[in-house]
Structure formats: C-alpha cells, structure tokens
Design an enzyme around this catalytic site. Structure first.
Site, PDB file in Angstrom:
ATOM      1  N   LYS A  96       3.801   6.561   1.566  1.00  0.00           N
ATOM      2  CA  LYS A  96       5.158   6.297   2.062  1.00  0.00           C
ATOM      3  C   LYS A  96       6.013   7.572   2.180  1.00  0.00           C
ATOM      4  O   LYS A  96       5.647   8.628   1.639  1.00  0.00           O
ATOM      5  CB  LYS A  96       5.835   5.282   1.120  1.00  0.00           C
ATOM      6  CG  LYS A  96       5.131   3.914   1.116  1.00  0.00           C
ATOM      7  CD  LYS A  96       5.918   2.906   0.287  1.00  0.00           C
ATOM      8  CE  LYS A  96       5.231   1.546   0.289  1.00  0.00           C
ATOM      9  NZ  LYS A  96       6.042   0.534  -0.429  1.00  0.00           N
TER      10      LYS A  96
ATOM     11  N   TYR B 262       6.286  -5.545   7.886  1.00  0.00           N
ATOM     12  CA  TYR B 262       6.782  -6.185   6.661  1.00  0.00           C
ATOM     13  C   TYR B 262       7.414  -7.550   6.951  1.00  0.00           C
ATOM     14  O   TYR B 262       8.209  -8.034   6.151  1.00  0.00           O
ATOM     15  CB  TYR B 262       7.791  -5.268   5.966  1.00  0.00           C
ATOM     16  CG  TYR B 262       7.146  -4.185   5.111  1.00  0.00           C
ATOM     17  CD1 TYR B 262       6.348  -4.513   4.016  1.00  0.00           C
ATOM     18  CD2 TYR B 262       7.341  -2.833   5.373  1.00  0.00           C
ATOM     19  CE1 TYR B 262       5.766  -3.538   3.222  1.00  0.00           C
ATOM     20  CE2 TYR B 262       6.763  -1.844   4.581  1.00  0.00           C
ATOM     21  CZ  TYR B 262       5.974  -2.214   3.503  1.00  0.00           C
ATOM     22  OH  TYR B 262       5.393  -1.250   2.707  1.00  0.00           O
TER      23      TYR B 262
ATOM     24  N   PHE C 237      15.737  -7.264  -0.161  1.00  0.00           N
ATOM     25  CA  PHE C 237      15.474  -5.837  -0.015  1.00  0.00           C
ATOM     26  C   PHE C 237      14.920  -5.454   1.361  1.00  0.00           C
ATOM     27  O   PHE C 237      14.644  -4.279   1.625  1.00  0.00           O
ATOM     28  CB  PHE C 237      14.521  -5.337  -1.116  1.00  0.00           C
ATOM     29  CG  PHE C 237      13.193  -6.069  -1.181  1.00  0.00           C
ATOM     30  CD1 PHE C 237      12.161  -5.756  -0.322  1.00  0.00           C
ATOM     31  CD2 PHE C 237      12.980  -7.063  -2.128  1.00  0.00           C
ATOM     32  CE1 PHE C 237      10.942  -6.408  -0.379  1.00  0.00           C
ATOM     33  CE2 PHE C 237      11.754  -7.734  -2.204  1.00  0.00           C
ATOM     34  CZ  PHE C 237      10.730  -7.399  -1.318  1.00  0.00           C
TER      35      PHE C 237
ATOM     36  N   ARG D 209      -5.504  -1.650  -5.728  1.00  0.00           N
ATOM     37  CA  ARG D 209      -4.308  -2.140  -6.438  1.00  0.00           C
ATOM     38  C   ARG D 209      -4.272  -1.595  -7.865  1.00  0.00           C
ATOM     39  O   ARG D 209      -3.209  -1.308  -8.409  1.00  0.00           O
ATOM     40  CB  ARG D 209      -4.241  -3.664  -6.382  1.00  0.00           C
ATOM     41  CG  ARG D 209      -3.995  -4.139  -4.944  1.00  0.00           C
ATOM     42  CD  ARG D 209      -3.808  -5.613  -4.815  1.00  0.00           C
ATOM     43  NE  ARG D 209      -2.539  -6.086  -5.341  1.00  0.00           N
ATOM     44  CZ  ARG D 209      -1.358  -5.932  -4.736  1.00  0.00           C
ATOM     45  NH1 ARG D 209      -1.289  -5.297  -3.593  1.00  0.00           N
ATOM     46  NH2 ARG D 209      -0.263  -6.407  -5.276  1.00  0.00           N
TER      47      ARG D 209
ATOM     48  N   THR E 227       3.924  -2.611  -8.630  1.00  0.00           N
ATOM     49  CA  THR E 227       4.926  -2.313  -7.587  1.00  0.00           C
ATOM     50  C   THR E 227       6.097  -1.510  -8.149  1.00  0.00           C
ATOM     51  O   THR E 227       6.545  -0.535  -7.547  1.00  0.00           O
ATOM     52  CB  THR E 227       5.456  -3.632  -6.976  1.00  0.00           C
ATOM     53  OG1 THR E 227       4.338  -4.388  -6.503  1.00  0.00           O
ATOM     54  CG2 THR E 227       6.423  -3.376  -5.834  1.00  0.00           C
TER      55      THR E 227
ATOM     56  N   ARG F   5       1.542   5.095  -8.873  1.00  0.00           N
ATOM     57  CA  ARG F   5       2.979   4.795  -8.981  1.00  0.00           C
ATOM     58  C   ARG F   5       3.567   5.298 -10.295  1.00  0.00           C
ATOM     59  O   ARG F   5       4.724   5.728 -10.331  1.00  0.00           O
ATOM     60  CB  ARG F   5       3.210   3.302  -8.778  1.00  0.00           C
ATOM     61  CG  ARG F   5       3.085   2.925  -7.281  1.00  0.00           C
ATOM     62  CD  ARG F   5       2.966   1.471  -7.096  1.00  0.00           C
ATOM     63  NE  ARG F   5       3.068   1.044  -5.696  1.00  0.00           N
ATOM     64  CZ  ARG F   5       2.650  -0.127  -5.256  1.00  0.00           C
ATOM     65  NH1 ARG F   5       2.108  -0.992  -6.102  1.00  0.00           N
ATOM     66  NH2 ARG F   5       2.776  -0.446  -3.997  1.00  0.00           N
TER      67      ARG F   5
ATOM     68  N   ASN G 249       8.124   3.702  -3.753  1.00  0.00           N
ATOM     69  CA  ASN G 249       7.018   3.625  -4.720  1.00  0.00           C
ATOM     70  C   ASN G 249       5.726   4.254  -4.195  1.00  0.00           C
ATOM     71  O   ASN G 249       4.628   3.884  -4.600  1.00  0.00           O
ATOM     72  CB  ASN G 249       6.822   2.178  -5.198  1.00  0.00           C
ATOM     73  CG  ASN G 249       6.417   1.235  -4.079  1.00  0.00           C
ATOM     74  OD1 ASN G 249       6.363   1.624  -2.920  1.00  0.00           O
ATOM     75  ND2 ASN G 249       6.112  -0.001  -4.429  1.00  0.00           N
TER      76      ASN G 249
ATOM     77  N   HIS H 109       1.645   1.860  -0.321  1.00  0.00           N
ATOM     78  CA  HIS H 109       1.456   0.430  -0.083  1.00  0.00           C
ATOM     79  C   HIS H 109      -0.044   0.172  -0.047  1.00  0.00           C
ATOM     80  O   HIS H 109      -0.799   1.009   0.455  1.00  0.00           O
ATOM     81  CB  HIS H 109       2.056   0.009   1.269  1.00  0.00           C
ATOM     82  CG  HIS H 109       1.556  -1.331   1.740  1.00  0.00           C
ATOM     83  ND1 HIS H 109       2.094  -2.503   1.294  1.00  0.00           N
ATOM     84  CD2 HIS H 109       0.524  -1.657   2.568  1.00  0.00           C
ATOM     85  CE1 HIS H 109       1.428  -3.514   1.849  1.00  0.00           C
ATOM     86  NE2 HIS H 109       0.470  -3.025   2.627  1.00  0.00           N
TER      87      HIS H 109
ATOM     88  N   GLU I 197      -3.711  -5.872   8.526  1.00  0.00           N
ATOM     89  CA  GLU I 197      -2.964  -4.608   8.440  1.00  0.00           C
ATOM     90  C   GLU I 197      -3.761  -3.452   9.058  1.00  0.00           C
ATOM     91  O   GLU I 197      -3.184  -2.582   9.718  1.00  0.00           O
ATOM     92  CB  GLU I 197      -2.606  -4.323   6.979  1.00  0.00           C
ATOM     93  CG  GLU I 197      -1.571  -5.314   6.445  1.00  0.00           C
ATOM     94  CD  GLU I 197      -1.255  -5.149   4.962  1.00  0.00           C
ATOM     95  OE1 GLU I 197      -0.384  -5.891   4.460  1.00  0.00           O
ATOM     96  OE2 GLU I 197      -1.858  -4.291   4.295  1.00  0.00           O
TER      97      GLU I 197
HETATM   98  P1  CMP Z   1       4.864  -2.741  -0.882  1.00  0.00           P
HETATM   99  O1  CMP Z   1       3.586  -2.913  -1.636  1.00  0.00           O
HETATM  100  O2  CMP Z   1       4.838  -1.812   0.263  1.00  0.00           O
HETATM  101  O3  CMP Z   1       5.374  -4.189  -0.374  1.00  0.00           O
HETATM  102  C1  CMP Z   1       6.736  -4.485  -0.165  1.00  0.00           C
HETATM  103  C2  CMP Z   1       7.637  -3.378  -0.598  1.00  0.00           C
HETATM  104  O4  CMP Z   1       8.991  -3.717  -0.767  1.00  0.00           O
HETATM  105  C3  CMP Z   1       7.229  -2.886  -1.970  1.00  0.00           C
HETATM  106  O5  CMP Z   1       5.973  -2.213  -1.904  1.00  0.00           O
HETATM  107  C4  CMP Z   1       8.414  -2.023  -2.336  1.00  0.00           C
HETATM  108  O6  CMP Z   1       8.330  -0.721  -1.805  1.00  0.00           O
HETATM  109  C5  CMP Z   1       9.572  -2.720  -1.615  1.00  0.00           C
HETATM  110  N1  CMP Z   1      10.541  -3.320  -2.540  1.00  0.00           N
HETATM  111  C6  CMP Z   1      11.825  -2.956  -2.629  1.00  0.00           C
HETATM  112  N2  CMP Z   1      12.455  -3.688  -3.539  1.00  0.00           N
HETATM  113  C7  CMP Z   1      11.557  -4.557  -4.043  1.00  0.00           C
HETATM  114  C8  CMP Z   1      11.609  -5.589  -5.020  1.00  0.00           C
HETATM  115  N3  CMP Z   1      12.736  -5.866  -5.688  1.00  0.00           N
HETATM  116  N4  CMP Z   1      10.474  -6.281  -5.291  1.00  0.00           N
HETATM  117  C9  CMP Z   1       9.326  -6.013  -4.617  1.00  0.00           C
HETATM  118  N5  CMP Z   1       9.214  -5.037  -3.675  1.00  0.00           N
HETATM  119  C10 CMP Z   1      10.321  -4.333  -3.399  1.00  0.00           C
END
Ligand code: CMP
Length: 140
Positions: free
Chosen positions: A11, A51, A59, A87, A93, A104, A114, A117, A128
C-alpha cells in the site's frame, strides 16, 4: 496442502517509505513466490470498485482516499496454502493486534495505513488477481 495463488497489494504508506523490498523479503523468506508484480497508481474508480464490498463501512471514503494517495505494488503470490500463509505473514488488520515478526507489526502505521492487503479467501483471490492481471502476466 495445495499450491495456491493469492493477491497482494503493497500500500501507499509502504511504497512512500521505500519498503517494497523489505516486504517482498518477508514473502520470499516465508515460502511464497512473487509470480506477478507491477507498480501502479490506482484511480478513484479502481479503488472504489476493488473495495466495493466495504462500500457501506464508515471507513470506506478514507480508505479509497488513502489507496489513491500514492503508488501501490500489486502482486500475485504463489505457494502452499498461499491465501492462509499470506494472512499469517501479514498479521492482523490492526497492527496493534498483529503478532511479532509479521509485516503489519513491523511496518504498519495504523489500521488504515497497514502496509499490505491480502485476499481473505481463494475465491476472492481469483477475482482480485483477475482485476489486475491477465494470465500471460503471471509466470510461475
Ligand atoms: P485490507 O485488508 O486492505 O481491507 C480493507 C481495509 O480497510 C483494511 O485492510 C484497512 O486498511 C482498511 N481499514 C480502515 N479502517 C478499518 C477498520 N476500522 N476495520 C477494518 N479495516 C479498516
């Protein structure tokens, strides 16, 4: 144990800090092969579609804004049970909940920024991957 392919994004927070190589080293040292990779700048439309499942989440708007704030590196990772393996390598996350040694935990700045993805299921991985890559661009 099956050989799988999963989809990954490095990212904008990570490309901004020049962490692509360090993150790729985590994948490779943990048994995943990078079988496709390109650096791209997402458009708003691409980020919103990618997304789309999070459209109703509070968010969503900020997430899209963040994902188009700088270049990303989109990748296909291949290996044994690659979806679950990746993962584990990424960690939770929210970096505050991520295990030691995960991407992470070591690199993420926040739950939004973070660093990576990764697909959460084999079915999503297929979709994807197809979103960003044609078959000829994936070289195992
Ligand atoms: P990702 O695995 O890319 O999938 C969705 C993304 O939303 C997640 O990683 C985070 O970067 C982002 N995100 C931002 N805020 C939140 C939240 N409160 N909970 C989960 N994902 C979030």
């Amino acid at each position: 144990m099956t050989t799988e392919r999963t989809f990954s994004i490095i990212k904008p927070d990570a490309t901004r800090r020049n962490l692509t190589g360090k993150i790729n080293a985590k994948f490779e040292s943990n048994g995943l092969r990078i079988v496709a990779q390109k650096r791209v700048r997402l458009t708003q439309d691409m980020a919103e579609r990618f997304y789309g499942v999070h459209k109703e989440r509070p968010f969503f708007k900020d997430l899209v804004k963040f994902m188009i704030s700088g270049p990303v590196v989109v990748q296909v990772l291949e290996g044994t049970d690659a979806v679950a393996a990746n993962r584990k390598i990424m960690g939770a996350t929210n970096p505050a909940n991520a295990d030691a040694g995960t991407i992470r935990k070591e690199f993420a700045e926040s739950v939004e920024a973070n660093s990576v993805h990764g697909s959460d299921s084999l079915e999503n991985a297929k979709n994807e991957i197809a979103f960003f890559f044609s078959e000829v661009e994936i070289v195992g």
